[in-house]
Each structure stands twice: as C-alpha cells, then as structure tokens.
Write an enzyme that holds these catalytic residues in place. Structure first.
Site, mmCIF file in Angstrom:
data_model
loop_
_atom_site.group_PDB
_atom_site.id
_atom_site.type_symbol
_atom_site.label_atom_id
_atom_site.label_comp_id
_atom_site.label_asym_id
_atom_site.label_seq_id
_atom_site.Cartn_x
_atom_site.Cartn_y
_atom_site.Cartn_z
ATOM 1 N N ASP A 137 7.065 -3.984 -3.490
ATOM 2 C CA ASP A 137 6.166 -4.663 -2.294
ATOM 3 C C ASP A 137 5.575 -5.998 -3.100
ATOM 4 O O ASP A 137 4.883 -5.792 -4.007
ATOM 5 C CB ASP A 137 5.262 -3.225 -2.093
ATOM 6 C CG ASP A 137 4.661 -4.051 -0.750
ATOM 7 O OD1 ASP A 137 4.970 -5.049 -0.117
ATOM 8 O OD2 ASP A 137 3.446 -3.536 -0.479
ATOM 9 N N TYR A 139 3.405 -9.532 -2.528
ATOM 10 C CA TYR A 139 1.957 -9.807 -2.214
ATOM 11 C C TYR A 139 2.063 -11.172 -2.182
ATOM 12 O O TYR A 139 1.476 -12.257 -2.909
ATOM 13 C CB TYR A 139 1.015 -9.461 -3.490
ATOM 14 C CG TYR A 139 -0.630 -9.358 -3.235
ATOM 15 C CD1 TYR A 139 -1.017 -8.459 -2.354
ATOM 16 C CD2 TYR A 139 -1.333 -10.214 -4.162
ATOM 17 C CE1 TYR A 139 -2.480 -8.563 -2.323
ATOM 18 C CE2 TYR A 139 -2.575 -10.371 -3.896
ATOM 19 C CZ TYR A 139 -3.296 -9.455 -2.960
ATOM 20 O OH TYR A 139 -4.633 -9.254 -2.859
ATOM 21 N N HIS A 144 -4.161 -13.157 2.992
ATOM 22 C CA HIS A 144 -4.764 -11.850 2.543
ATOM 23 C C HIS A 144 -5.202 -11.547 1.144
ATOM 24 O O HIS A 144 -6.072 -10.795 0.958
ATOM 25 C CB HIS A 144 -3.353 -10.800 2.832
ATOM 26 C CG HIS A 144 -3.411 -9.522 2.207
ATOM 27 N ND1 HIS A 144 -4.373 -8.718 2.895
ATOM 28 C CD2 HIS A 144 -3.119 -8.815 1.238
ATOM 29 C CE1 HIS A 144 -4.252 -7.187 2.280
ATOM 30 N NE2 HIS A 144 -3.295 -7.530 1.105
ATOM 31 N N ARG A 153 -14.139 -9.865 -5.571
ATOM 32 C CA ARG A 153 -14.584 -10.777 -6.624
ATOM 33 C C ARG A 153 -14.931 -11.689 -5.743
ATOM 34 O O ARG A 153 -14.220 -12.784 -5.699
ATOM 35 C CB ARG A 153 -13.294 -11.160 -7.479
ATOM 36 C CG ARG A 153 -12.656 -10.283 -8.550
ATOM 37 C CD ARG A 153 -11.581 -10.866 -9.187
ATOM 38 N NE ARG A 153 -10.404 -11.143 -8.341
ATOM 39 C CZ ARG A 153 -9.512 -10.423 -7.737
ATOM 40 N NH1 ARG A 153 -9.546 -9.120 -7.974
ATOM 41 N NH2 ARG A 153 -8.581 -10.825 -6.682
ATOM 42 N N GLU A 209 -1.111 -1.905 6.605
ATOM 43 C CA GLU A 209 -0.562 -3.261 6.126
ATOM 44 C C GLU A 209 0.424 -3.977 6.690
ATOM 45 O O GLU A 209 1.651 -3.010 6.885
ATOM 46 C CB GLU A 209 -0.513 -3.396 4.571
ATOM 47 C CG GLU A 209 -1.662 -3.073 3.834
ATOM 48 C CD GLU A 209 -1.392 -3.479 2.188
ATOM 49 O OE1 GLU A 209 -0.306 -3.627 1.852
ATOM 50 O OE2 GLU A 209 -2.305 -3.796 1.574
ATOM 51 N N GLU A 211 3.567 -5.661 7.449
ATOM 52 C CA GLU A 211 4.533 -6.395 6.613
ATOM 53 C C GLU A 211 5.827 -6.308 7.464
ATOM 54 O O GLU A 211 6.063 -5.624 8.035
ATOM 55 C CB GLU A 211 4.632 -5.501 5.336
ATOM 56 C CG GLU A 211 3.318 -5.448 4.379
ATOM 57 C CD GLU A 211 3.627 -5.144 3.039
ATOM 58 O OE1 GLU A 211 4.681 -5.513 2.389
ATOM 59 O OE2 GLU A 211 2.847 -4.631 2.629
ATOM 60 N N ASP A 243 2.948 -0.957 5.167
ATOM 61 C CA ASP A 243 2.764 -0.144 3.737
ATOM 62 C C ASP A 243 1.084 0.502 4.097
ATOM 63 O O ASP A 243 0.039 -0.132 3.708
ATOM 64 C CB ASP A 243 2.509 -1.418 2.955
ATOM 65 C CG ASP A 243 2.007 -0.783 1.469
ATOM 66 O OD1 ASP A 243 2.545 0.444 0.934
ATOM 67 O OD2 ASP A 243 1.368 -1.840 0.681
ATOM 68 N N ARG A 247 -7.334 2.930 0.370
ATOM 69 C CA ARG A 247 -8.185 1.769 -0.216
ATOM 70 C C ARG A 247 -9.066 2.467 -1.203
ATOM 71 O O ARG A 247 -9.314 1.675 -2.289
ATOM 72 C CB ARG A 247 -9.036 0.922 0.880
ATOM 73 C CG ARG A 247 -8.154 0.344 1.800
ATOM 74 C CD ARG A 247 -7.206 -0.783 1.046
ATOM 75 N NE ARG A 247 -6.428 -1.644 2.301
ATOM 76 C CZ ARG A 247 -5.481 -2.174 2.126
ATOM 77 N NH1 ARG A 247 -4.766 -2.189 0.853
ATOM 78 N NH2 ARG A 247 -4.824 -2.964 2.828
ATOM 79 N N GLN A 250 -7.028 3.585 -4.018
ATOM 80 C CA GLN A 250 -6.076 2.503 -4.475
ATOM 81 C C GLN A 250 -7.248 1.583 -5.431
ATOM 82 O O GLN A 250 -6.674 1.453 -6.687
ATOM 83 C CB GLN A 250 -5.713 1.492 -3.754
ATOM 84 C CG GLN A 250 -4.985 0.214 -3.913
ATOM 85 C CD GLN A 250 -4.708 -0.764 -2.771
ATOM 86 O OE1 GLN A 250 -5.182 -0.485 -1.845
ATOM 87 N NE2 GLN A 250 -4.521 -2.070 -3.216
ATOM 88 N N LYS A 263 -0.937 4.238 -2.422
ATOM 89 C CA LYS A 263 0.265 3.666 -1.715
ATOM 90 C C LYS A 263 1.269 4.470 -1.629
ATOM 91 O O LYS A 263 2.368 4.275 -0.792
ATOM 92 C CB LYS A 263 0.616 2.210 -2.534
ATOM 93 C CG LYS A 263 -0.131 1.028 -2.425
ATOM 94 C CD LYS A 263 -0.369 0.317 -1.408
ATOM 95 C CE LYS A 263 -1.230 -0.908 -1.508
ATOM 96 N NZ LYS A 263 -1.185 -1.593 -0.291
ATOM 97 N N THR A 267 5.492 4.874 3.391
ATOM 98 C CA THR A 267 5.730 3.629 4.242
ATOM 99 C C THR A 267 6.659 3.674 5.155
ATOM 100 O O THR A 267 7.535 4.309 5.189
ATOM 101 C CB THR A 267 6.458 2.672 2.951
ATOM 102 O OG1 THR A 267 5.569 2.710 1.612
ATOM 103 C CG2 THR A 267 6.609 1.285 3.362
ATOM 104 N N GLU A 383 -9.513 -6.267 5.772
ATOM 105 C CA GLU A 383 -10.009 -7.733 6.075
ATOM 106 C C GLU A 383 -10.720 -7.721 7.314
ATOM 107 O O GLU A 383 -11.805 -8.535 7.187
ATOM 108 C CB GLU A 383 -8.722 -8.338 6.343
ATOM 109 C CG GLU A 383 -7.712 -8.366 4.998
ATOM 110 C CD GLU A 383 -6.735 -9.000 4.955
ATOM 111 O OE1 GLU A 383 -6.626 -10.421 5.552
ATOM 112 O OE2 GLU A 383 -5.429 -8.591 4.967
HETATM 113 CA CA CA Z 1 1.356 -4.146 0.701
#
Ligand code: CA
Length: 441
Positions: A137, A139, A144, A153, A209, A211, A243, A247, A250, A263, A267, A383
C-alpha cells in the site's frame, strides 16, 4: 493509444450496454464470478451493460480463434493470474475480439451465440479476481499526507521524504476480500491521549480509506528493476480499494516500523478490474509546481510527464444500519479525482522494483488514500472530522466521528469527459460487523 474500441459512437447489440454508466462496450472490465445457484465453479467474466459475459461459456462456443482463443482460455480460468501474466499484447487481442463480438457490427449468428453466454449481473457472485500473493500500500496523496500529518505534527505535517519517494509499506494479502464481504471490528491495543498505559479492546476509531488498487500483470525477475518507460506494460488494470484502518490501534503501534494490526484485518476491493487500455482516453499530463522538488531521473521521463496521470472520479458513501432498514439512499460523504495524486502508477511500479524486488502476476498495489485539495475531497473520515473532533452529519441526521457497527461504506469510481464514453468501476462495498472472538485483556 486510442483506437476504435474507444470510439464514443460505438454501440452494442445488447441494449443495456448503451449509455450504461459503468459498463458500455468501450469498458469491458474483467472479474471472476460464479452464477448463483447454477454453476458453483468460479470463472472469468467481462461486464457488459447489466450482464456478465461468461468467458468459460464463450470459450466453449469456439467462436474466437487463434491468439484470441488462447487469451480467452486464460481469462476464463478461476483466477486471472495466468491471463494477467500474458502481457499487454494478449490483453489487447482479447479486448478487441470481445469488442468485435459485442459491438453492433457483429453478425446475427455471433449475437445469438454470445447471447447464450450472458449471465444477469444480479445473479453473479464474485470471487477475488486473482490469487494475490503480495499486497503493497502506497501513500501518494499530498493532501491526505498533510491532513493526517497535521493531526500528529501540526507544525510539520509533511515528512521530509514525501516529495521525493512514492512511500509505501508491505501490507497483508491474506485479508484482502472482494466487495460485499463483511468484516468484524478489530480488537487491539491503543494508548489514549494522556494515558500512562495502553488498553486492549475493540477499535474505537474505525475508518475507511478511499483508494484505487493496481493489479500487476507480468512480473519482473528479482534483481531486474522495471524502468519507468516500461512500468505501465506491467500493469493489468485497476479496481476500487478500501484500506480499512483502525486509527487508535494504528497510531499506537506504527512507530517505528509502520502499520500492523491497524491495517491487516481487512482490505476490500471491487470485483471489476478496468484495464489500462480502457482508461486510455482519461489520461492527463503529470506536472509538478516549479518550486517543488522534481522527481529524480529514474522516476521521470517524457511519457510520464505527457500522460502519466489518470483522471478517475471517485466518491464515498456511508449507509448506516438505520438507513438500510428504512431503504434510504446511502449518504455521499466525499468525492474527488485520482488526478490530484502526487505520484503516478508508473512511478509506483518503478519505485517498488528499483532495489531489485520482484513483482508477481496478481500482486496488488494500493495507491494510498486519495484526497483532493478541499475538505469535501477527503478520502478518509479522520480527515473530514479532524481526528474525530468535528463529526459529520449524514443525510438522515445521524452523525459520525468514526464508523459504527452496522455501517457499510460504498466506494464508486468512473471516468467521464467530453468526446469519450463514460466508463465505471461499479462499486466496492463493505459492512462493519461487531467484534467477535475477543480475548480477555
Ligand atoms: Ca492506505
């Protein structure tokens, strides 16, 4: 790149294909299916209108000859790995042969023969389209990466490597399932904000997610990387991919080695794989703002600059248990395009192999969450809700910070532009079941 199979004026003798939002004669995506209650053995199929063309039955009819017949024999198997391994010339030969027998130009005898090989899509039960040996997978959405990075951060959301490397982690192939397969909410360990010790329990921050999945066609030999100029010859086609992400699990576990139980529980992918040839009309140039890092030479060439980007429209809908019980339409929660991604699929393939790693036919690459530049284009609920702090409101007034048991998430994708026939991916659907098998922690 474009040929008569892309002609927007082309019609099928099958009325339901003409103007079909996903599966007109210009698309011809592949899946593996069986017919409910009739033929339990899975076999290859091609979508046309509201029907599935049974490739096993078509092969039995001996309508196709030569190279096309050999390609058809491979595509009719219970998994598409052999057909995927056969390479772009064989994929093209079969696409063009199927286009010929399904188009309105086919003679009456051909139409009768092919009609006998059609199965109503409502009776199709799908399997995984290929034996997936490896799942990686990526990124690759800068939007995102910034949105999620901001949660962890706030001052430095984008990691220093993002604009230089198509980042990825090696995922878990065994838990990839086909659309329609429900899964149980995972258990796991998480560390609450300000807590001194982690707790073990059901995931409290379950997310999706949005994707795309990329199926590898012919692989490469270990130690022989795939140069960018050849990368797309190794891609069979693309599907929708969800995916699912826990959270809380993770974010506690992923330092320093990356996602694990957050994760690896499930999937989901759509049953239909849209080929790269079908996607050809929807290419766009790959560009980078002049003030941002340009790709290193091994990730850069004229062809990728000219047409490496695919303009694939995508959307996410949530269907709660209450909506399902009342027959309400699922709530659309976001929509975007794959065109906003920071890296192309060719760059992902080249990056994956550049150190000598060998890809295998049927390997699955996820593109990473696909988020556009605005909040309404976010490909994950974390998000949209800013880490769960600002729940979204669905059409029936229910709110969600993260997913509840009984929620189904439905991904859809399609390509549409003036001068081309609209083609689609169908849908990728998965439903969250309550936890099972919880071990006392
Ligand atoms: Ca992903």
């Amino acid at each position: 790149m474009l040929n008569h199979t892309h002609d927007p004026a082309a019609r099928s003798w099958l009325a339901s294909a003409n103007g079909h939002p996903d599966f007109p004669v210009q698309n011809l995506p592949f899946a593996v299916f069986s017919e409910r209650g009739k033929h339990p053995s899975p076999r290859g199929g091609v979508a046309i209108g509201d029907q599935v063309l049974d490739l096993g039955a078509l092969h039995g009819s001996k309508l196709l000859q030569g190279h096309a017949a050999a390609a058809l024999a491979a595509a009719a198997m219970p998994s598409l790995n052999t057909f995927m391994a056969s390479g772009p010339e064989t994929w093209r030969v079969l696409r063009h042969a199927l286009f010929a027998v399904l188009s309105s130009q086919a003679d009456a005898a051909t139409q009768v023969l092919v009609q006998g090989c059609l199965v109503p899509m409502k009776d199709a039960v799908y399997s995984l389209p290929a034996r997936i040996f490896n799942y990686t997978d990526f990124y690759t959405s800068i939007h995102h990466a910034r949105n999620v990075g901001r949660i962890a951060r706030p001052d430095d959301p984008l990691t220093a490597n993002f604009q230089w490397i198509p980042i990825a982690y090696h995922g878990r192939a065994s838990s990839v399932v086909v659309s329609g397969t429900p899964f149980h909410r995972p258990m796991g360990q998480s560390m609450g904000p300000g807590a001194k010790a982690p707790v073990y329990g059901p995931c409290a921050r379950l997310d999706y997610e949005l994707e795309l999945g990329v199926f590898v066609g012919a692989g490469n030999t270990q130690g022989a990387p795939i140069p960018l100029a050849q990368a797309e010859d190794h891609i069979f086609g693309m599907c929708l991919l969800n995916d699912w992400s826990a959270r809380d699990i993770q974010f506690w576990e992923m330092a320093p080695l990356g996602p694990f139980l957050g994760k690896n529980f499930c999937t989901s992918i759509s049953p239909w794989i849209v080929t790269m040839e079908a996607l050809a009309p929807f290419r766009l140039p790959f560009t980078r703002p002049a003030d941002e890092p340009q790709p290193l030479a091994y990730l850069d060439d004229a062809a990728n600059r000219a047409q490496g980007v695919l303009d694939i429209q995508l959307e996410v809908a949530i269907e709660t248990a209450a909506q399902r019980a009342s027959g309400a339409t699922p709530s659309r929660v976001s929509g975007t395009s794959f065109r906003h991604q920071y890296w192309t699929v060719a760059q992902m393939v080249t990056q994956h192999t550049m150190g000598g790693c060998n890809l295998q036919s049927g390997d699955l690459l996820g593109t990473g969450t696909i988020s556009g530049p605005t909040p309404a284009q976010a490909g994950a609920i974390i998000e949209q809700t800013k880490g769960g702090r600002e729940p979204i409101t669905l059409d029936n007034g229910e709110t969600r910070a993260f997913l509840h048991d009984g929620d189904a998430v439905i991904l859809r994708g399609w390509c549409d532009k003036p001068g081309a026939a609209r083609i689609g991916f169908g849908e990728c659907r998965g439903e969250v079941l309550p936890v099972v098998g919880a071990v006392a922690g």
